[in-house]
Design an enzyme around this catalytic site. Structure first.
Site, PDB file in Angstrom:
ATOM      1  CB  VAL A 245      -0.817  -0.008   1.244  1.00 14.24           C
ATOM      2  CG1 VAL A 245      -0.168   0.172   2.545  1.00 14.24           C
ATOM      3  CG2 VAL A 245      -1.923   1.119   1.243  1.00 14.24           C
TER       4      VAL A 245
ATOM      5  CB  VAL B  93       4.693   1.200   3.644  1.00 10.68           C
ATOM      6  CG1 VAL B  93       4.431   2.431   3.302  1.00 10.68           C
ATOM      7  CG2 VAL B  93       3.800   0.523   4.825  1.00 10.68           C
ATOM      8  CE  LYS B  94       3.561   0.440  -4.917  1.00 12.61           C
ATOM      9  NZ  LYS B  94       2.375   0.175  -6.059  1.00 12.61           N
ATOM     10  CB  ILE B  95       8.855   4.916  -0.001  1.00 14.34           C
ATOM     11  CG1 ILE B  95       8.196   4.722   1.408  1.00 14.34           C
ATOM     12  CG2 ILE B  95       9.542   6.441  -0.080  1.00 14.34           C
ATOM     13  CD1 ILE B  95       9.217   4.680   2.634  1.00 14.34           C
TER      14      ILE B  95
END
Length: 369
Positions: free
Chosen positions: A108, A139-141
């Site tokens: 996400v 977690v998408k960065i």
């Protein structure tokens, strides 16, 4: 299980993930069928949620419930998203367990308006990890300039991260450096378990050909036109060479001895956008060990039906190098291509996010009246 997806993983070492998530995939049990068919993880992004929430009534009942408190609509958005992410994490936890944490991840993304805000990205990534609280969450960065510091920090805290929106080899090299620097900070803790930290570096593929082909056609020479449809795969193959180089040698071996996992290249945006190209082009040509390909539904179906399972990601590397050398010679500035694609990627996700918030605000107004 699809035989092709089984062979892709068992014989060639590549994991197929689904690049989509919708509420009805969870409520109908379809996501379980997708998992049992050989898909080993899932990615999402703001555009995916915008289509899922705005394009169906599946979220209306839950939204009516959570929007009744008259709080900020953006909080209601995250409540909807996190409910789906929880469900997907639960579905893929089986893969996570069976693969000893290699696969089974659900991704996400932090809010897209943070793409150039290091401090905001760090806080948002940490907050999502703590709020969702699933061991198979990534977690998408974004791999923007501002994203590099929070990527390193999250890895140093032992959090699994999907680095997204990578469009160039120089930026990819800096993403790898951020990952390894984070691990080197984490390893200073004698109690840290590096094997619990996973990461992928999401290299966007098809969008490169879309932009480069447009520039080649504008140049219009025979030499330029002969390069159409070749830039994206060439860059992917060179990225894999960089991966193999960086995850070897003394520096990496010291981390691996403590249980560290390689940061796998993930091929994203692998649906062929040009109908003249084979619909499995960006899957077939980038098959290889220690990689992930995240596929939209149509591309996944096409690969299951007629894709080619054969190691190609490190084949014909000399040809890839020749294509890469030829592009600037005919007048294509690949640094400029990467910068433009990054801007467009960030703007696209931000626009999808803004449109969805507007849709939810209109729905909330209607409900409250």
């Amino acid at each position: 299980m699809s035989q092709r997806l089984h062979d892709l993983y068992e014989n060639e070492g590549q994991s197929a993930w689904l690049d989509n998530l919708r509420r009805d995939y969870l409520t109908s049990g379809k996501l379980i069928d997708i998992r049992d068919g050989g898909v080993r993880g899932l990615t999402s992004n703001p555009s995916i949620f915008q289509k899922a929430i705005s394009g169906s009534s599946d979220y209306d009942e839950l939204f009516a419930e959570i929007a009744a408190d008259d709080g900020p609509i953006v909080d209601d958005y995250w409540s909807l998203v996190i409910r789906d992410i929880h469900g997907a994490c639960d579905v893929f936890s089986k893969v996570y367990d069976h693969s000893d944490g290699v696969d089974g991840y659900v991704s996400v993304e932090v809010a897209p308006d943070l793409a150039h805000d290091s401090a905001g990205t760090e806080a948002a990534a940490r907050g999502l990890h703590e709020r969702i609280n699933r061991r198979n969450l990534m977690v998408k960065i974004p791999g923007t300039e501002a994203g590099l510091t929070p990527i390193e920090q999250m890895i140093a805290e032992g959090r699994s991260i999907n680095v997204t929106l990578i469009f160039s080899l120089p930026r990819y090299e800096r993403v790898i450096e951020a990952y390894m620097a984070g691990l080197e900070r984490l390893v200073e803790d004698p109690d840290a378990d590096l094997a619990q930290v996973a990461s992928v570096a999401s290299f966007f593929i098809s969008r490169v050909d879309v932009e480069v082909d447009k520039r080649l056609e504008a140049i219009g020479t025979e030499e330029a036109l002969a390069l159409r449809g070749k830039a994206a795969v060439a860059q992917g193959k060179l990225a894999y060479q960089l991966f193999a180089e960086k995850f070897s040698g003394e520096r990496w071996e010291a981390l691996a001895a403590r249980g560290a996992r390689v940061q796998r290249p993930l091929w994203a945006s692998t649906g062929a956008k040009n109908p003249d190209y084979p619909d499995t082009l960006y899957v077939d040509e980038l098959v290889g060990p220690h990689t992930v390909n995240t596929l939209p539904d149509a591309t996944l179906d096409a690969f299951v039906d007629h894709g080619t399972v054969a190691r190609r990601v490190d084949a014909d590397v000399a040809d890839a190098e020749a294509v890469w050398a030829k592009l600037p010679e005919v007048g294509v500035d690949m640094d400029d291509v990467a910068a433009q694609l990054e801007r467009e990627g960030v703007d696209s996700f931000a626009q999808a996010f803004d449109e969805l918030i507007e849709t939810l605000e209109a729905k909330a107004t209607e409900l409250r009246s």
